[in-house]
Each structure stands twice: as C-alpha cells, then as structure tokens.
Design a protein around this motif. Structure first.
Motif, PDB file in Angstrom:
ATOM      1  N   GLU A  76      -6.388   3.129   3.581  1.00 24.90           N
ATOM      2  CA  GLU A  76      -5.468   2.136   4.169  1.00 24.90           C
ATOM      3  C   GLU A  76      -6.094   0.741   4.121  1.00 24.90           C
ATOM      4  O   GLU A  76      -5.425  -0.244   3.847  1.00 24.90           O
ATOM      5  CB  GLU A  76      -5.186   2.474   5.643  1.00 24.90           C
ATOM      6  N   GLU A  77      -7.417   0.723   4.393  1.00 22.43           N
ATOM      7  CA  GLU A  77      -8.096  -0.561   4.566  1.00 22.43           C
ATOM      8  C   GLU A  77      -8.293  -1.306   3.237  1.00 22.43           C
ATOM      9  O   GLU A  77      -8.103  -2.517   3.180  1.00 22.43           O
ATOM     10  CB  GLU A  77      -9.474  -0.255   5.179  1.00 22.43           C
ATOM     11  N   HIS A  78      -8.658  -0.586   2.181  1.00 22.66           N
ATOM     12  CA  HIS A  78      -9.031  -1.268   0.934  1.00 22.66           C
ATOM     13  C   HIS A  78      -8.166  -0.880  -0.271  1.00 22.66           C
ATOM     14  O   HIS A  78      -7.845  -1.734  -1.092  1.00 22.66           O
ATOM     15  CB  HIS A  78     -10.500  -0.967   0.578  1.00 22.66           C
ATOM     16  N   ILE A  79      -7.842   0.417  -0.406  1.00 25.12           N
ATOM     17  CA  ILE A  79      -7.173   0.859  -1.642  1.00 25.12           C
ATOM     18  C   ILE A  79      -5.731   0.342  -1.693  1.00 25.12           C
ATOM     19  O   ILE A  79      -5.313  -0.222  -2.728  1.00 25.12           O
ATOM     20  CB  ILE A  79      -7.224   2.403  -1.775  1.00 25.12           C
ATOM     21  N   ILE A  80      -4.988   0.493  -0.605  1.00 29.60           N
ATOM     22  CA  ILE A  80      -3.584   0.066  -0.649  1.00 29.60           C
ATOM     23  C   ILE A  80      -3.453  -1.444  -0.922  1.00 29.60           C
ATOM     24  O   ILE A  80      -2.714  -1.841  -1.830  1.00 29.60           O
ATOM     25  CB  ILE A  80      -2.820   0.556   0.604  1.00 29.60           C
ATOM     26  N   PRO A  81      -4.217  -2.301  -0.215  1.00 32.98           N
ATOM     27  CA  PRO A  81      -4.120  -3.737  -0.540  1.00 32.98           C
ATOM     28  C   PRO A  81      -4.504  -4.041  -1.992  1.00 32.98           C
ATOM     29  O   PRO A  81      -3.887  -4.903  -2.630  1.00 32.98           O
ATOM     30  CB  PRO A  81      -5.118  -4.398   0.427  1.00 32.98           C
ATOM     31  N   ALA A  82      -5.498  -3.317  -2.539  1.00 35.63           N
ATOM     32  CA  ALA A  82      -5.907  -3.582  -3.929  1.00 35.63           C
ATOM     33  C   ALA A  82      -4.800  -3.168  -4.896  1.00 35.63           C
ATOM     34  O   ALA A  82      -4.503  -3.891  -5.862  1.00 35.63           O
ATOM     35  CB  ALA A  82      -7.202  -2.831  -4.244  1.00 35.63           C
ATOM     36  N   LEU A  83      -4.178  -2.033  -4.644  1.00 36.57           N
ATOM     37  CA  LEU A  83      -3.087  -1.581  -5.527  1.00 36.57           C
ATOM     38  C   LEU A  83      -1.950  -2.602  -5.516  1.00 36.57           C
ATOM     39  O   LEU A  83      -1.384  -2.939  -6.557  1.00 36.57           O
ATOM     40  CB  LEU A  83      -2.554  -0.212  -5.072  1.00 36.57           C
ATOM     41  N   LEU A  84      -1.651  -3.113  -4.323  1.00 37.36           N
ATOM     42  CA  LEU A  84      -0.564  -4.105  -4.215  1.00 37.36           C
ATOM     43  C   LEU A  84      -0.881  -5.352  -5.041  1.00 37.36           C
ATOM     44  O   LEU A  84       0.018  -6.016  -5.544  1.00 37.36           O
ATOM     45  CB  LEU A  84      -0.324  -4.486  -2.742  1.00 37.36           C
ATOM     46  N   ARG A  85      -2.200  -5.641  -5.203  1.00 34.43           N
ATOM     47  CA  ARG A  85      -2.616  -6.795  -6.031  1.00 34.43           C
ATOM     48  C   ARG A  85      -2.704  -6.435  -7.513  1.00 34.43           C
ATOM     49  O   ARG A  85      -3.111  -7.259  -8.329  1.00 34.43           O
ATOM     50  CB  ARG A  85      -3.990  -7.301  -5.569  1.00 34.43           C
ATOM     51  N   LEU A 102       1.180   9.183   3.645  1.00 35.21           N
ATOM     52  CA  LEU A 102       0.158   8.364   2.968  1.00 35.21           C
ATOM     53  C   LEU A 102       0.228   8.473   1.433  1.00 35.21           C
ATOM     54  O   LEU A 102       0.044   7.467   0.739  1.00 35.21           O
ATOM     55  CB  LEU A 102      -1.248   8.702   3.494  1.00 35.21           C
ATOM     56  N   VAL A 103       0.546   9.654   0.915  1.00 35.18           N
ATOM     57  CA  VAL A 103       0.652   9.782  -0.550  1.00 35.18           C
ATOM     58  C   VAL A 103       1.775   8.869  -1.048  1.00 35.18           C
ATOM     59  O   VAL A 103       1.618   8.136  -2.036  1.00 35.18           O
ATOM     60  CB  VAL A 103       0.981  11.235  -0.980  1.00 35.18           C
ATOM     61  N   GLU A 104       2.902   8.903  -0.325  1.00 43.34           N
ATOM     62  CA  GLU A 104       4.061   8.081  -0.720  1.00 43.34           C
ATOM     63  C   GLU A 104       3.706   6.594  -0.649  1.00 43.34           C
ATOM     64  O   GLU A 104       4.100   5.804  -1.503  1.00 43.34           O
ATOM     65  CB  GLU A 104       5.266   8.368   0.197  1.00 43.34           C
ATOM     66  N   LYS A 105       2.941   6.224   0.390  1.00 46.54           N
ATOM     67  CA  LYS A 105       2.548   4.822   0.571  1.00 46.54           C
ATOM     68  C   LYS A 105       1.650   4.363  -0.593  1.00 46.54           C
ATOM     69  O   LYS A 105       1.795   3.258  -1.119  1.00 46.54           O
ATOM     70  CB  LYS A 105       1.774   4.714   1.888  1.00 46.54           C
ATOM     71  N   LEU A 106       0.746   5.259  -0.983  1.00 46.01           N
ATOM     72  CA  LEU A 106      -0.182   4.973  -2.080  1.00 46.01           C
ATOM     73  C   LEU A 106       0.595   4.780  -3.386  1.00 46.01           C
ATOM     74  O   LEU A 106       0.361   3.829  -4.144  1.00 46.01           O
ATOM     75  CB  LEU A 106      -1.132   6.173  -2.207  1.00 46.01           C
ATOM     76  N   GLU A 107       1.540   5.691  -3.598  1.00 43.77           N
ATOM     77  CA  GLU A 107       2.346   5.649  -4.822  1.00 43.77           C
ATOM     78  C   GLU A 107       3.197   4.373  -4.855  1.00 43.77           C
ATOM     79  O   GLU A 107       3.284   3.701  -5.886  1.00 43.77           O
ATOM     80  CB  GLU A 107       3.248   6.883  -4.834  1.00 43.77           C
ATOM     81  N   ALA A 108       3.764   4.041  -3.694  1.00 37.78           N
ATOM     82  CA  ALA A 108       4.619   2.848  -3.625  1.00 37.78           C
ATOM     83  C   ALA A 108       3.792   1.588  -3.888  1.00 37.78           C
ATOM     84  O   ALA A 108       4.245   0.664  -4.591  1.00 37.78           O
ATOM     85  CB  ALA A 108       5.301   2.768  -2.259  1.00 37.78           C
ATOM     86  N   ALA A 109       2.565   1.558  -3.343  1.00 32.13           N
ATOM     87  CA  ALA A 109       1.709   0.372  -3.529  1.00 32.13           C
ATOM     88  C   ALA A 109       1.354   0.227  -5.010  1.00 32.13           C
ATOM     89  O   ALA A 109       1.364  -0.885  -5.563  1.00 32.13           O
ATOM     90  CB  ALA A 109       0.440   0.496  -2.685  1.00 32.13           C
TER      91      ALA A 109
END
Ligand code: NAI
Ligand code: OAA
Length: 266
Positions: A76-85, A102-109
């Motif tokens: 949540e802290e690092h991977i999701i923001p990096a994917l969004l970038r 969380l899997v869905e959130k990761l995929e969406a990011a």
C-alpha cells in the motif's frame, strides 16, 4: 543496464544484493526502508551496492523497476503509488494480497499507470504449471506446509502450542488459504501464491505443521484438474538471517531481475 529500486533490506534484500553485486546489467539506485532501519541499511548497502542511496520513499526517482522485498505494508505504502506513476513493479510479499480488495487495487493501479506488476513465485515452484492448468479447469489444490517449530515463533501458534518442546509433527492450522494468510502472514506467502495462480484463496486447502523432525521449510502441493495432476515437494533451506524465509525466495528474486536485465529470459 536495468536500474532497480528495492523496498526492504532484510534477509531477502541483503541476499539479493549480495548475489547481484557483480552483475554489470543490474544497478541498485535506491533502497527503501523505514526511518528506524536507515542506519542499519546504510551500513549494509555501502558495501553491497555502494552507488545506491538509502531512502524512506521513492520520491521523484523513476527506476526501470521497483521490487518489494519488505513486507505487507510496503504494498500500500510504496507499490501502489509507484504503479500509478507508471513504474513497473515486482512483489514478493504475496501473502499481503489475501487482504480483501488488495489484488483488485493493485491491478487497477497498474492499469491506470499503463504498466504491470509481477507477482514472484518466491519459495514455491510449479507456479507456471498451476496457472496454465487453471486455463483448462482445476478441481482441487491442496497445500501442506511443514516447518521447524522455531519458524512458528511469534505467530498465533506460539502459545497454544509449546513450540520449544514439541516431540512430534503437529498440525497448527487447517483451513482455507485466506484464513492461513490472515493468521500467518509471514508464513503464508506460498499458500497465497498457489491460490492466486490456481483456485483462489477460498478454495485452496491448507494444512500447516510445526515439525521437530524437519530442518527445512517443506512445501507440498497436490493439484488435480482437466490437465491431469501433479504433486510437488520442495525442501527449502531456511535463510540464517530469517528462519521463516527459504533461500529459494532470494534466488527467485535474482532470477526475476536477471530475466528483465539480460538478453535471454528463462
Ligand atoms: N513469496 C514468498 O514465497 C515469500 C515471501 N516472503 C515475504 O518477503 C518479505 C520480506 O522477507 P524477509 O526479507 O525475510 O524479511 P525481513 O524481516 O528480514 O526484512 C524486511 C525488510 O523490509 C523492511 N521493511 C519492513 N516494512 C517496510 C515498509 N513498510 N517499507 C519499507 N521497508 C520495510 C525492513 O526494515 C527490513 O529491512 C516478508 O513479507 C515475507 O513474508 C518471505 C518468504 C517467502
Ligand atoms: O518458505 C518460505 O520461504 C516462506 C513460506 O513458507 C511462506 O511465506 O509461505
């Protein structure tokens, strides 16, 4: 040359940097750890990856790849923001993905950032066969994890079971992969990985043993489906720096980075 930023500098992170320190195709630019671990990480990184900076976050850096070898909060802290970038990422703390949504959130990011997140196989093998078998339809996937009693220290089994004095192999958990991952987050990465590749967290059956008769982390998988069936037993040597983690996890990260960095991928 692949420019890598890595989250975590513990048993896995240090092992990975050690193995890659003389690979001219991989450069570690940034190592990310919590504030409290910075001094410790700086002393390790200065000898293993002297050009790398130790930071608490990625900041404005734009690596070719961000790899997580840290733990569940790092997603949540690092991977999701990096994917969004739009930064491609790899994740090793697969147990974290048992958290609902969380899997869905990761995929969406990753979709929003027009990039990809790769879930690494870590301590378990045959993830390629299992996820291919899923295409034809799977009937059952049963996972049995067996570790020495000290690997269950500071888990919910520590207390109800007298780990230091166990004389026989003892079932400390039986249930779904979702429940295993919730109760044993640091020991259930394999169960979660098998679930995501196969039948999902609610339909993958898990049994966990504290076994004074083993010195390795023994992972057994039995899968059946349209493809036929397979059985796999892995006897993973634990890392001296963390008995909950098998050495193969380090090798799987090194393989994944090599596959991105080198001309031939296997
Ligand atoms: N997929 C698999 O088969 C396996 C996955 N794992 C997972 O890999 C992860 C790391 O394992 P080890 O290196 O053995 O652990 P470790 O405890 O030795 O090291 C963790 C490192 O990550 C850092 N860290 C912790 N939280 C962080 C955060 N939020 N942001 C940045 N850095 C953070 C710590 O300071 C430390 O440097 C664990 O989550 C573990 O569950 C471990 C074994 C197998
Ligand atoms: O063997 C390992 O490295 C770790 C493990 O069992 C898990 O997290 O599922």
């Amino acid at each position: 040359m692949l420019h890598v930023s890595m989250i975590g500098c513990g048993a896995i992170g240090v092992g990975v940097m050690e193995l890659l320190k003389s690979d001219p195709e991989v450069a570690f630019d940034v190592v990310i750890v919590p504030e409290a671990n910075m001094a410790n990480a700086r002393s390790v990184v200065s000898s293993l990856a002297p050009k790398a900076r130790v930071e608490t976050r990625l900041g404005e850096d734009r690596p070719d790849l961000l790899i997580e070898c840290a733990g569940h909060h790092a997603i949540e802290e690092h991977i999701i923001p990096a994917l969004l970038r739009g930064i491609p990422c790899m994740v090793v703390s697969i147990g974290a993905l048992s958290e609902p949504g969380l899997v869905e959130k990761l995929e969406a990011a990753a979709r929003e950032g027009k990039t990809q997140v790769q879930l690494l196989s870590g301590a378990i093998g045959a993830i390629d066969a299992l996820s291919a078998a899923r295409v034809g339809g799977l009937e059952s996937v049963v996972y049995t994890g067996r570790k020495p009693p000290n690997a269950w220290k500071d888990t919910p089994a520590d207390g109800p079971f007298d780990l230091a004095n166990l004389s026989v192999a003892t079932v400390i958990f039986e249930g779904s992969a979702r429940e295993a991952a919730r109760l044993y987050p640091k020991n259930a990465n394999v169960a979660a990985t098998l679930s995501l590749a196969g039948l999902g967290l609610d339909h993958t059956q898990v049994r966990l043993y504290a076994d004074p008769g083993v010195t390795e982390n023994v992972h057994h998988v039995e899968a059946k489906g349209e493809f036929g069936g397979f059985e796999l037993t892995m006897r993973g040597k634990p890392l001296a720096a963390n008995p909950k983690t098998s050495a193969l996890t380090v090798f799987s990260v090194v393989r994944a980075l090599g596959n991105r960095a080198h001309a031939l991928s296997i």
